[in-house]
Write a protein that holds these residues in place. Structure first.
Motif, PDB file in Angstrom:
ATOM      1  N   PHE A 143     -32.742 -54.048  12.801  1.00 12.71           N
ATOM      2  CA  PHE A 143     -33.740 -55.113  12.852  1.00 12.71           C
ATOM      3  C   PHE A 143     -33.217 -56.383  12.190  1.00 12.71           C
ATOM      4  N   GLU A 144     -33.264 -57.488  12.951  1.00 12.50           N
ATOM      5  CA  GLU A 144     -32.874 -58.805  12.451  1.00 12.50           C
ATOM      6  C   GLU A 144     -31.524 -58.774  11.734  1.00 12.50           C
ATOM      7  N   HIS A 145     -31.481 -59.175  10.465  1.00 12.04           N
ATOM      8  CA  HIS A 145     -30.205 -59.301   9.758  1.00 12.04           C
ATOM      9  C   HIS A 145     -29.482 -57.980   9.581  1.00 12.04           C
ATOM     10  N   ARG A 146     -30.196 -56.854   9.727  1.00 15.98           N
ATOM     11  CA  ARG A 146     -29.564 -55.547   9.505  1.00 15.98           C
ATOM     12  C   ARG A 146     -28.467 -55.270  10.528  1.00 15.98           C
ATOM     13  N   ILE A 147     -28.606 -55.849  11.721  1.00 20.00           N
ATOM     14  CA  ILE A 147     -27.577 -55.612  12.736  1.00 20.00           C
ATOM     15  C   ILE A 147     -26.259 -56.260  12.335  1.00 20.00           C
ATOM     16  N   LEU A 148     -26.322 -57.274  11.475  1.00 22.83           N
ATOM     17  CA  LEU A 148     -25.111 -57.973  11.048  1.00 22.83           C
ATOM     18  C   LEU A 148     -24.181 -57.056  10.259  1.00 22.83           C
ATOM     19  N   GLN A 149     -24.755 -56.016   9.653  1.00 17.86           N
ATOM     20  CA  GLN A 149     -23.931 -55.062   8.913  1.00 17.86           C
ATOM     21  C   GLN A 149     -22.950 -54.343   9.833  1.00 17.86           C
ATOM     22  N   ASN A 150     -23.280 -54.332  11.125  1.00 18.84           N
ATOM     23  CA  ASN A 150     -22.421 -53.674  12.120  1.00 18.84           C
ATOM     24  C   ASN A 150     -22.033 -54.649  13.226  1.00 18.84           C
ATOM     25  N   ASP A 152     -19.299 -56.002  13.886  1.00 20.11           N
ATOM     26  CA  ASP A 152     -18.019 -55.680  14.522  1.00 20.11           C
ATOM     27  C   ASP A 152     -18.186 -54.650  15.624  1.00 20.11           C
ATOM     28  N   VAL A 153     -19.264 -53.875  15.566  1.00 21.10           N
ATOM     29  CA  VAL A 153     -19.524 -52.858  16.595  1.00 21.10           C
ATOM     30  C   VAL A 153     -20.172 -53.480  17.824  1.00 21.10           C
ATOM     31  N   PHE A 154     -21.137 -54.377  17.621  1.00 20.42           N
ATOM     32  CA  PHE A 154     -21.987 -54.846  18.719  1.00 20.42           C
ATOM     33  C   PHE A 154     -21.674 -56.243  19.258  1.00 20.42           C
ATOM     34  N   ASP A 155     -21.020 -57.087  18.486  1.00 23.02           N
ATOM     35  CA  ASP A 155     -20.939 -58.514  18.804  1.00 23.02           C
ATOM     36  C   ASP A 155     -20.366 -58.834  20.183  1.00 23.02           C
ATOM     37  N   LEU A 156     -19.333 -58.147  20.592  1.00 23.01           N
ATOM     38  CA  LEU A 156     -18.583 -58.561  21.781  1.00 23.01           C
ATOM     39  C   LEU A 156     -19.170 -58.079  23.106  1.00 23.01           C
ATOM     40  N   TRP A 157     -20.116 -57.152  23.079  1.00 22.04           N
ATOM     41  CA  TRP A 157     -20.560 -56.576  24.339  1.00 22.04           C
ATOM     42  C   TRP A 157     -22.072 -56.385  24.487  1.00 22.04           C
ATOM     43  N   LEU A 158     -22.815 -56.418  23.389  1.00 20.47           N
ATOM     44  CA  LEU A 158     -24.255 -56.151  23.483  1.00 20.47           C
ATOM     45  C   LEU A 158     -24.991 -57.364  24.038  1.00 20.47           C
ATOM     46  N   PRO A 159     -25.707 -57.238  25.170  1.00 18.24           N
ATOM     47  CA  PRO A 159     -26.470 -58.371  25.708  1.00 18.24           C
ATOM     48  C   PRO A 159     -27.523 -58.852  24.707  1.00 18.24           C
ATOM     49  N   ASN A 160     -27.766 -60.148  24.710  1.00 14.11           N
ATOM     50  CA  ASN A 160     -28.719 -60.759  23.791  1.00 14.11           C
ATOM     51  C   ASN A 160     -29.798 -61.461  24.601  1.00 14.11           C
ATOM     52  N   TYR A 161     -31.048 -61.126  24.343  1.00 14.32           N
ATOM     53  CA  TYR A 161     -32.187 -61.667  25.089  1.00 14.32           C
ATOM     54  C   TYR A 161     -32.218 -63.187  25.077  1.00 14.32           C
ATOM     55  N   TYR A 162     -31.610 -63.790  24.058  1.00 14.08           N
ATOM     56  CA  TYR A 162     -31.703 -65.239  23.885  1.00 14.08           C
ATOM     57  C   TYR A 162     -30.496 -65.991  24.422  1.00 14.08           C
ATOM     58  N   LEU A 163     -29.510 -65.291  24.934  1.00 10.93           N
ATOM     59  CA  LEU A 163     -28.353 -65.984  25.497  1.00 10.93           C
ATOM     60  C   LEU A 163     -28.771 -66.841  26.692  1.00 10.93           C
ATOM     61  N   ASN A 164     -28.084 -67.963  26.874  1.00 12.64           N
ATOM     62  CA  ASN A 164     -28.417 -68.873  27.972  1.00 12.64           C
ATOM     63  C   ASN A 164     -28.379 -68.182  29.327  1.00 12.64           C
ATOM     64  N   SER A 165     -27.425 -67.270  29.491  1.00 16.83           N
ATOM     65  CA  SER A 165     -27.298 -66.584  30.783  1.00 16.83           C
ATOM     66  C   SER A 165     -28.542 -65.761  31.096  1.00 16.83           C
ATOM     67  N   MET A 166     -29.120 -65.131  30.071  1.00 15.34           N
ATOM     68  CA  MET A 166     -30.315 -64.320  30.297  1.00 15.34           C
ATOM     69  C   MET A 166     -31.544 -65.200  30.473  1.00 15.34           C
ATOM     70  N   VAL A 167     -31.588 -66.339  29.785  1.00 18.49           N
ATOM     71  CA  VAL A 167     -32.689 -67.287  29.968  1.00 18.49           C
ATOM     72  C   VAL A 167     -32.664 -67.835  31.395  1.00 18.49           C
ATOM     73  N   LYS A 168     -31.475 -68.175  31.888  1.00 20.82           N
ATOM     74  CA  LYS A 168     -31.341 -68.664  33.265  1.00 20.82           C
ATOM     75  C   LYS A 168     -31.799 -67.605  34.264  1.00 20.82           C
ATOM     76  N   GLU A 169     -31.460 -66.356  33.981  1.00 23.48           N
ATOM     77  CA  GLU A 169     -31.870 -65.273  34.873  1.00 23.48           C
ATOM     78  C   GLU A 169     -33.392 -65.150  34.915  1.00 23.48           C
ATOM     79  N   ARG A 170     -34.041 -65.300  33.761  1.00 29.34           N
ATOM     80  CA  ARG A 170     -35.496 -65.223  33.732  1.00 29.34           C
ATOM     81  C   ARG A 170     -36.124 -66.406  34.485  1.00 29.34           C
TER      82      ARG A 170
END
Length: 356
Positions: A143-150, A152-170
């Protein structure tokens, strides 16, 4: 896509029995007569149930095969099992082995078989008491800042609801929804269903793609993204408590508002279950309260009323994509149980929440 004989052939070719020594010890064999296809999806993926044995003990294993080229959802799921599993193993089946180059590029993934919840019990609203605490614990972990602890695991591949590409898709989906509403109004039978809400929905859609900023302001985490009851497994569902819940089919995982998972888990099933409709308010309120209380145990509170957040998220999900999907379905001549429910709730909850 592979068949039984191909699975046996590749098992022998890659000598996969050695990969299961830690599970069953030596002399592991694949039981060729008990290979079962669970799902075959458009020649892109297939899911198989295998049985492996050491002649003393036998265990079921899931084999999921991905055929190239991989789409984004498949890449996300593979990464969840390869990388995310190290952080979220409590909520996922165990990964035994992933072979990355089978049959000219196919990826074969062997994971623990956990019995699907559906089929073990006749699902009733009371069973949410066994499921929701695990979902809250899962969300709380990233949750929120807690994901920052990991990160290195998620940053490069996990989709983010707020990314411009996903906003454009919506935005694209909302534009298409307007078009399909117009098409529905030209169909004599469908017009009867759509016309009472047509003008109001067209008016509401102009406010998108984010209809309720509150759902973002109240926190996000890694969510499953497709948390319907078919994607929940449990080895001990016949017990009255302490279910060991595992979630499967992680193709839709993303970093997003936490309430999306609860809406799919609870409200979409309520929509389908006509026998639950008379108790819908009670079921909804109980589940939302339980989830909120469980999140408090993990140090998370919501600034907006949780029941409002739940309804907001349902409408957000409906307006940004699901209404379009079901309009398309009925215009193809297929049935949709959900379309009338979507239209009804957009009117009732939309007015209640100030969308019009």
């Amino acid at each position: 896509m592979s068949n039984n004989n191909e699975i046996i052939k590749q098992w022998r070719l890659f000598d996969w029995k050695d990969k299961f020594v830690d599970v069953l010890g030596k002399d592991v064999e694949l039981v060729g007569s008990q290979i079962e296809c669970l799902k075959n999806s458009r020649e892109k993926t297939s899911i198989w149930k295998l049985v492996i044995t050491n002649k003393v003990k036998s265990i079921p294993v899931v084999l999921k095969i991905y055929k190239p080229p991989l789409n984004e959802n498949h890449t996300v799921e593979i990464n969840m099992y390869q990388k995310g599993n190290s952080i979220l193993s409590e909520f996922m089946p165990q990964v035994f082995w992933i072979e990355s180059n089978v049959n000219s590029g196919e990826i074969w993934m062997f994971i623990e078989y956990v019995e699907p919840l559906r089929g073990q019990i006749k699902l009733a609203p009371k069973h949410y008491d066994q499921i929701i605490p695990t979902i809250a614990k899962f969300h709380a972990q990233t949750f929120e800042h807690r994901i920052l602890q990991n990160g290195d695991v998620f940053d490069l591949w996990l989709p983010n609801y707020y990314l411009n590409s996903m906003v454009k898709e919506r935005n694209k989906h909302i534009k298409k929804t307007k078009e399909y509403l117009d098409r529905a109004m030209k169909d004599p039978e469908l017009k009867k269903v759509v016309s009472p809400s047509y003008k109001i929905i067209q008016q509401i859609l102009k406010k998108g793609p984010l209809f309720f900023p509150e759902i973002m302001e109240n926190g996000q985490s890694l969510i499953h993204g497709d948390l319907h009851i078919h994607n929940i497994s449990c080895q001990n569902a016949k017990k009255d408590q302490d279910w060991q819940i595992r979630m499967v089919d992680w193709e839709s995982a993303k970093y997003a508002p936490v309430w999306f998972d609860l809406v799919v888990l609870v409200e979409i099933l309520v929509d389908f279950r006509t026998d639950w409709h008379k108790d819908a308010d009670e079921i909804r309120k109980h589940c939302v309260h339980l989830y909120s209380e469980e999140m408090k145990k993990h140090g998370i509170t919501f600034q907006t009323d949780p029941l409002q957040l739940f309804k907001m998220t349902y409408l957000q999900r409906t307006l940004e994509k699901k209404l379009l999907n079901h309009l398309r379905r009925v215009l193809r001549g297929e049935k949709s149980v959900l379309l009338p429910r979507y239209l009804e709730k957009i009117l009732i909850w939309g007015k209640e929440l100030g969308l019009y």
